[in-house]
Design an enzyme around this catalytic site. Structure first.
Site, PDB file in Angstrom:
ATOM      1  N   ALA A   1       0.799  -1.239   0.000  1.00 40.03           N
ATOM      2  CA  ALA A   1       0.000   0.000   0.000  1.00 40.03           C
ATOM      3  C   ALA A   1       0.828   1.284   0.000  1.00 40.03           C
ATOM      4  O   ALA A   1       0.264   2.375   0.076  1.00 40.03           O
ATOM      5  CB  ALA A   1      -1.004   0.039   1.160  1.00 40.03           C
ATOM      6  N   ALA A   2       2.150   1.171  -0.138  1.00 38.90           N
ATOM      7  CA  ALA A   2       2.971   2.391  -0.169  1.00 38.90           C
ATOM      8  C   ALA A   2       2.618   3.247  -1.391  1.00 38.90           C
ATOM      9  O   ALA A   2       2.411   4.462  -1.283  1.00 38.90           O
ATOM     10  CB  ALA A   2       4.448   2.028  -0.191  1.00 38.90           C
ATOM     11  N   GLY A   3       2.531   2.587  -2.553  1.00 41.11           N
ATOM     12  CA  GLY A   3       2.190   3.327  -3.780  1.00 41.11           C
ATOM     13  C   GLY A   3       0.779   3.889  -3.721  1.00 41.11           C
ATOM     14  O   GLY A   3       0.516   5.001  -4.208  1.00 41.11           O
ATOM     15  N   ASP A   4      -0.130   3.142  -3.122  1.00 40.36           N
ATOM     16  CA  ASP A   4      -1.526   3.613  -3.010  1.00 40.36           C
ATOM     17  C   ASP A   4      -1.611   4.809  -2.065  1.00 40.36           C
ATOM     18  O   ASP A   4      -2.345   5.776  -2.330  1.00 40.36           O
ATOM     19  CB  ASP A   4      -2.429   2.482  -2.482  1.00 40.36           C
ATOM     20  CG  ASP A   4      -2.338   1.233  -3.340  1.00 40.36           C
ATOM     21  OD1 ASP A   4      -2.091   1.367  -4.551  1.00 40.36           O
ATOM     22  OD2 ASP A   4      -2.499   0.135  -2.789  1.00 40.36           O
TER      23      ASP A   4
HETATM   24  O1  RIB Z   1      -1.296  -2.127  -3.594  1.00 43.28           O
HETATM   25  C1  RIB Z   1      -1.532  -3.000  -2.533  1.00 43.28           C
HETATM   26  C2  RIB Z   1      -2.821  -3.746  -2.748  1.00 43.28           C
HETATM   27  O2  RIB Z   1      -2.703  -4.548  -3.901  1.00 43.28           O
HETATM   28  C3  RIB Z   1      -3.188  -4.705  -1.635  1.00 43.28           C
HETATM   29  O3  RIB Z   1      -3.942  -4.103  -0.623  1.00 43.28           O
HETATM   30  C4  RIB Z   1      -3.901  -5.832  -2.386  1.00 43.28           C
HETATM   31  O4  RIB Z   1      -5.249  -5.951  -2.074  1.00 43.28           O
HETATM   32  C5  RIB Z   1      -3.687  -5.543  -3.866  1.00 43.28           C
HETATM   33  O5  RIB Z   1      -4.802  -4.977  -4.435  1.00 43.28           O
END
Ligand code: RIB
Length: 305
Positions: A250-253
């Site tokens: 989730a770093a990129g998100d």
């Molecule tokens: O970018 C991380 C995410 O990628 C995770 O939370 C997983 O669910 C996938 O979608």
């Protein structure tokens, strides 16, 4: 004033298996422990935007199951509007299995389920929401055709569209024409342009290739090195903050969601928004899990006084 952000994207329940090192092909290994958390690229981006103060709404789909309720509740806990999260009666809620080794490296396998079953019709029901947004974000864990419909509508109403082409796949015809800013990581960028990303020259070449493909505003995230950006008027590299990573999930998100909370609609403050996004993701990587690891604006301020 913070932005009104709409995320069109995926909702997954993540199961993380904590292991010493990645298995080799054909090898069976034992996990040291297992944790579950809310995740999915869309959900992570929305939560990152909301925790940084953006008024955030979600367009997505879950299955008619307990994981679906879990994901909707997770978004609501962060004050995200879930009125446009549909329930699919056939396909289950999306899920992901994440292998996390002792170095903080991960491998992720995703079951798309209800995310991938989304249909373009949902956009007709979300028109008012999209028109009222400042920023609309989407990624590739939901069908590109749905994103295309949403972005077309957004562009008719002056909404800035941000595309995160993750996981990388061939971009459908027309989508880039209605995208204002594309944000791949280095691997995704190389997959889409065919040009490896290593130094500044190669990043400039990626920008030139994207421009040929029809998009002039680009950010390439380069893991713990930082983020490259290129617009018709400016180009540069914002280094990452040096921290010890426990889990990069989730770093990129987080980066994209936090960025969307700060960026002006005309992208004129891109460098300042990138610095903020780097701060946010530097905190995420020091924590475990997807949604639980995403910092609030207060936590970011406290860490970087
Ligand atoms: O970018 C991380 C995410 O990628 C995770 O939370 C997983 O669910 C996938 O979608």
């Amino acid at each position: 004033m913070t932005n009104k952000v709409v995320v069109l994207g995926s909702l997954n329940v993540d199961t993380t298996l904590h292991i010493d090192q990645m298995p080799k092909p054909g090898e069976t290994i034992s996990a040291k422990s297992k944790t579950n958390s809310a995740g999915g690229k869309g959900a992570n981006q929305a939560v990152a935007a909301a925790r940084s103060g953006a008024q955030t709404s979600f367009i997505g789909q879950v299955g008619d199951d307990s994981n679906g309720i879990f994901m909707i509740d997770a978004l609501k806990l962060d004050g995200i509007n879930t009125d446009h999260v549909g329930i699919n009666q056939v396909d289950g809620t999306g899920s992901a299995v994440i292998l996390l080794d002792s170095q903080g490296q991960n491998s992720i396998m995703v079951y798309g389920g209800a995310n991938q079953a989304m249909k373009t019709e949902v956009i007709a029901d979300s028109q008012a929401l999209i028109k009222s947004a400042d920023i609309l974000i989407s990624e590739f864990e939901t069908p590109q055709e749905v994103t295309y419909e949403a972005f077309k509508l957004a562009k008719q109403h002056g909404v800035t569209t941000i595309l995160n082409p993750a996981p990388a796949s061939k971009i459908i015809y027309g989508l880039l024409e209605v995208t204002d800013l594309i944000v791949p990581n280095e691997t995704e960028s190389a997959t889409l342009t065919g040009i490896e990303v290593n130094d500044t020259d190669s990043m400039d070449q990626n920008a030139a290739k994207f421009s040929e493909m029809g998009i002039d505003n680009l950010i390439i995230t380069v893991g713990d090195r930082g983020a490259y950006y290129h617009t018709p008027s400016d180009s540069g590299f914002v280094p990452a903050f040096k921290v010890k990573a426990k889990d990069t999930t989730a770093a990129g998100d987080t980066f994209i969601g936090a960025f969307s909370s700060q960026i002006d609609k005309d992208l004129s403050n891109i460098e300042a928004a990138l610095v903020y996004a780097q701060k946010a993701s530097s905190i995420t990587v020091q924590r475990l899990g997807a949604l639980p690891s995403i910092p609030t604006a207060e936590e970011i301020k406290a860490e970087y006084k």
